[in-house]
Motif scaffolding. Structure first.
Motif, short mmCIF file in Angstrom:
data_model
loop_
_atom_site.label_atom_id
_atom_site.label_comp_id
_atom_site.label_asym_id
_atom_site.label_seq_id
_atom_site.Cartn_x
_atom_site.Cartn_y
_atom_site.Cartn_z
N LEU A 1 -1.46 -1.24 -3.30
CA LEU A 1 -0.89 -1.62 -5.11
C LEU A 1 -0.55 -2.85 -4.86
CD1 LEU A 1 2.67 1.42 -3.43
CD2 LEU A 1 0.18 1.42 -5.18
N ASP A 2 -0.44 -3.32 -4.49
CA ASP A 2 -0.10 -4.98 -4.05
C ASP A 2 -1.32 -5.66 -3.47
OD1 ASP A 2 0.62 -7.93 -5.03
OD2 ASP A 2 3.14 -7.14 -3.90
N ARG A 3 -2.06 -6.83 -3.74
CA ARG A 3 -2.96 -7.53 -3.38
C ARG A 3 -2.62 -9.09 -3.12
NH1 ARG A 3 -8.44 -6.23 -4.99
NH2 ARG A 3 -8.95 -4.08 -5.79
N ARG A 4 -1.45 -9.27 -3.29
CA ARG A 4 -0.55 -10.68 -2.95
C ARG A 4 -0.93 -10.64 -0.67
NH1 ARG A 4 3.91 -10.89 -6.93
NH2 ARG A 4 4.07 -8.79 -5.93
N ALA B 1 1.25 -0.62 0.19
CA ALA B 1 0.22 -0.21 -0.18
C ALA B 1 1.22 1.04 0.26
CB ALA B 1 -0.64 0.10 1.49
N THR B 2 -0.03 2.42 -0.19
CA THR B 2 0.89 3.47 0.07
C THR B 2 0.07 4.71 -0.08
OG1 THR B 2 2.14 5.33 -1.44
CG2 THR B 2 0.10 4.20 -2.22
N LEU C 1 -4.36 -6.09 4.87
CA LEU C 1 -5.18 -5.55 3.22
C LEU C 1 -6.28 -5.98 3.36
CD1 LEU C 1 -3.47 -5.32 1.16
CD2 LEU C 1 -2.27 -7.26 0.72
N ASP C 2 -6.89 -6.84 3.54
CA ASP C 2 -8.00 -7.62 2.80
C ASP C 2 -9.21 -6.67 3.62
OD1 ASP C 2 -7.03 -10.18 2.21
OD2 ASP C 2 -7.67 -11.44 3.56
#
Length: 208
Positions: free
Chosen positions: A54-57, A44-45, A68-69
């Motif tokens: 930025l990255d969902r992994r 994220a940013t 993140l979820d």
């Protein structure tokens, strides 16, 4: 150790597991730490007051995965302050439990007047005291701290806990702490600033 974990230990550097801040300010600082973990690992940013994924992994850490979820689950971007307030509601328990799983703390429940209180007690007092001691030593060294350590120091200042790191430090440490936060990468510098503003607002409301 992850940023929010070290921040938790600096706040709860006490044999009884008692926090040095009001619960609202504690939660906001820990929420800043959880968001910082995602920023540092490229998930994220923070820019223009908003949090962007930025990255969902999924991250390796289970709590970071959960946070993140939550970010991914929203259909629109939300302001940093909104996420800080939301994550602050559960951050103390979430990070405390992560430290229990890591074997650093033990969970204790006590009932009083039909109310259950949860505390996180140190298993080893030296381990709990180490993050503040480590940061103090870093500030007295000639080389600059790493970005994660600089971010942790920024969150410590944002929460009003700089005395926990500087209580026995020399003039060099005081000076370096003052120039360190402005030198952070922009997303982390902005996150620290929003965390400080959120804690300050909580204090003005009389809850900090």
């Amino acid at each position: 150790m992850l940023i929010a974990d070290e921040f938790f230990l600096i706040i709860h550097n006490d044999s009884r597991g008692k926090a040095k801040l009001h619960p609202t300010a504690t939660g906001l600082g820990l929420a800043g730490g959880l968001l910082a973990e995602l920023v540092l690992h490229g998930h994220a940013t923070v820019s223009s007051g908003l949090v962007t994924v930025l990255d969902r992994r999924p991250p390796a850490d289970a709590l970071a995965h959960t946070v993140l979820d939550q970010l991914v689950g929203e259909t629109q971007q939300h302001p940093v302050r909104t996420w800080l307030s939301f994550l602050a509601q559960t951050a103390t328990i979430s990070v405390g439990e992560r430290l229990v799983r890591a074997g650093v703390l033990r969970r204790q429940e006590s009932r009083r007047l039909l109310r259950t209180t949860v505390s996180y007690l140190p298993i080893d007092l030296n381990a709990v005291a180490w993050p503040a001691t480590r940061l103090r030593a870093l500030l007295d060294r000639p080389e600059p701290p790493s970005v994660p350590d600089g971010t942790l120091l920024g969150l410590v200042v944002a929460a009003g806990l700089s005395r926990e790191v500087l209580w026995s430090a020399g003039p060099r440490a005081h000076h370096r702490l003052g120039v360190l936060i402005p030198a952070l990468p922009p997303p982390l510098r902005e996150l620290v600033a929003h965390t400080e503003a959120a804690v300050g607002a909580a204090v003005l409301r009389g809850v900090g």
